[in-house]
Enzyme design. Sequence first.
Site, PDB file in Angstrom:
ATOM      1  N   PRO A   1       0.817  -1.222   0.000  1.00 47.45           N
ATOM      2  CA  PRO A   1       0.000   0.000   0.000  1.00 47.45           C
ATOM      3  C   PRO A   1       0.848   1.269   0.000  1.00 47.45           C
ATOM      4  CG  PRO A   1      -0.194  -1.162   2.099  1.00 47.45           C
ATOM      5  CD  PRO A   1       0.571  -2.054   1.175  1.00 47.45           C
TER       6      PRO A   1
ATOM      7  N   GLU B   1       2.295  -7.437   8.560  1.00 45.50           N
ATOM      8  CA  GLU B   1       2.563  -5.991   8.647  1.00 45.50           C
ATOM      9  C   GLU B   1       3.485  -5.500   7.540  1.00 45.50           C
ATOM     10  OE1 GLU B   1       0.879  -3.849  10.777  1.00 45.50           O
ATOM     11  OE2 GLU B   1      -0.209  -5.739  10.972  1.00 45.50           O
TER      12      GLU B   1
ATOM     13  N   ARG C   1      -4.433  -7.482 -21.010  1.00 48.18           N
ATOM     14  CA  ARG C   1      -5.297  -6.886 -22.042  1.00 48.18           C
ATOM     15  C   ARG C   1      -4.491  -6.179 -23.128  1.00 48.18           C
ATOM     16  NH1 ARG C   1     -10.497  -6.107 -21.199  1.00 48.18           N
ATOM     17  NH2 ARG C   1     -10.503  -4.089 -22.237  1.00 48.18           N
TER      18      ARG C   1
ATOM     19  N   ASP D   1     -10.628   1.670 -24.519  1.00 48.68           N
ATOM     20  CA  ASP D   1     -10.797   1.601 -23.068  1.00 48.68           C
ATOM     21  C   ASP D   1     -10.586   2.971 -22.435  1.00 48.68           C
ATOM     22  OD1 ASP D   1     -11.289  -1.091 -22.961  1.00 48.68           O
ATOM     23  OD2 ASP D   1      -9.301  -1.646 -22.210  1.00 48.68           O
TER      24      ASP D   1
HETATM   25  N1  ADE Z   1      -1.157  -4.928  -0.113  1.00 46.57           N
HETATM   26  C1  ADE Z   1      -2.018  -4.474   0.814  1.00 46.57           C
HETATM   27  N2  ADE Z   1      -2.691  -3.398   0.376  1.00 46.57           N
HETATM   28  C2  ADE Z   1      -2.253  -3.168  -0.901  1.00 46.57           C
HETATM   29  C3  ADE Z   1      -2.569  -2.193  -1.886  1.00 46.57           C
HETATM   30  N3  ADE Z   1      -3.467  -1.232  -1.671  1.00 46.57           N
HETATM   31  N4  ADE Z   1      -1.922  -2.260  -3.063  1.00 46.57           N
HETATM   32  C4  ADE Z   1      -1.005  -3.214  -3.292  1.00 46.57           C
HETATM   33  N5  ADE Z   1      -0.660  -4.145  -2.401  1.00 46.57           N
HETATM   34  C5  ADE Z   1      -1.284  -4.140  -1.207  1.00 46.57           C
END
Ligand code: ADE
Length: 238
Positions: free
Chosen positions: A89, A116, A154, A169
């Site tokens: 993330p 984590e 794609r 697209d």
């Molecule tokens: N792992 C956990 N959340 C994620 C996200 N938003 N994008 C990519 N990998 C992740």
Amino acid sequence: MRFDVLTLFPEMFPGYLSQSLLNLAIERELVDVQIHNIRDWAKGKHKNVDDRPFGGGPGMVLSPEPVVECVEAVQQMDSPPGRVVMLTPGGRQFGQRVVEEYSHEERLLLLCGRYEGFDQRVVDILQPDELSIGDFVLNGGEVAAMVVIDAVVRLVPGVLGDEQSNKQDSFSSENRLLEFAQYTRPREYRGHAVPEVLLSGNHPEIAEWRKQNSLERTRQRRSDLLTSEEDKSGNSTD
Ligand code: ADE
């Protein structure tokens, strides 16, 4: 194009890989997806892959050894070694520009985390592309890896029957607007009729209707995608 997915949950993938478009691309050898279990590179009787964080705090951190050794071994299984993408993330934001960039790679290694996160030395040693599919936290990188594969295949030549369809697209380099509304039979359903122009057979008029419909939808839903003030205000740009 070849994808290698490195995960602690390989059982999440067979269902996804057997879906029609991807399965067909795999059968036609346009795409190859290999799944690897990071735990296979863990040492010791218990094959541990994670440990408590130094400095304290909740959760577990993925240990550097099995992850780095798994990536290196998978890279050496074939050539080229491939570009390493870590799903996290905290990574750079995924979008159609990244999809286009990745579609030019011969091989991608998608490294999925859990818990984590990864020990920082995984990043320091492997220097992967850190990639996020959005500002939310998933339970792991597996679903994100599927998103990446799904969007990138794609653009692999031959995967879509009609080469035009990915150019149309939304978000493609050739179309910065959202896609226009589509209709099929029946002509009327629960009092909602298909716009007359689409039944007319007049192709220039249909093209103009679709262009206006795309612009209108983009103005209403994603005005951030529009560049000029004219676009945003609803005045025609041409
Ligand atoms: N792992 C956990 N959340 C994620 C996200 N938003 N994008 C990519 N990998 C992740």
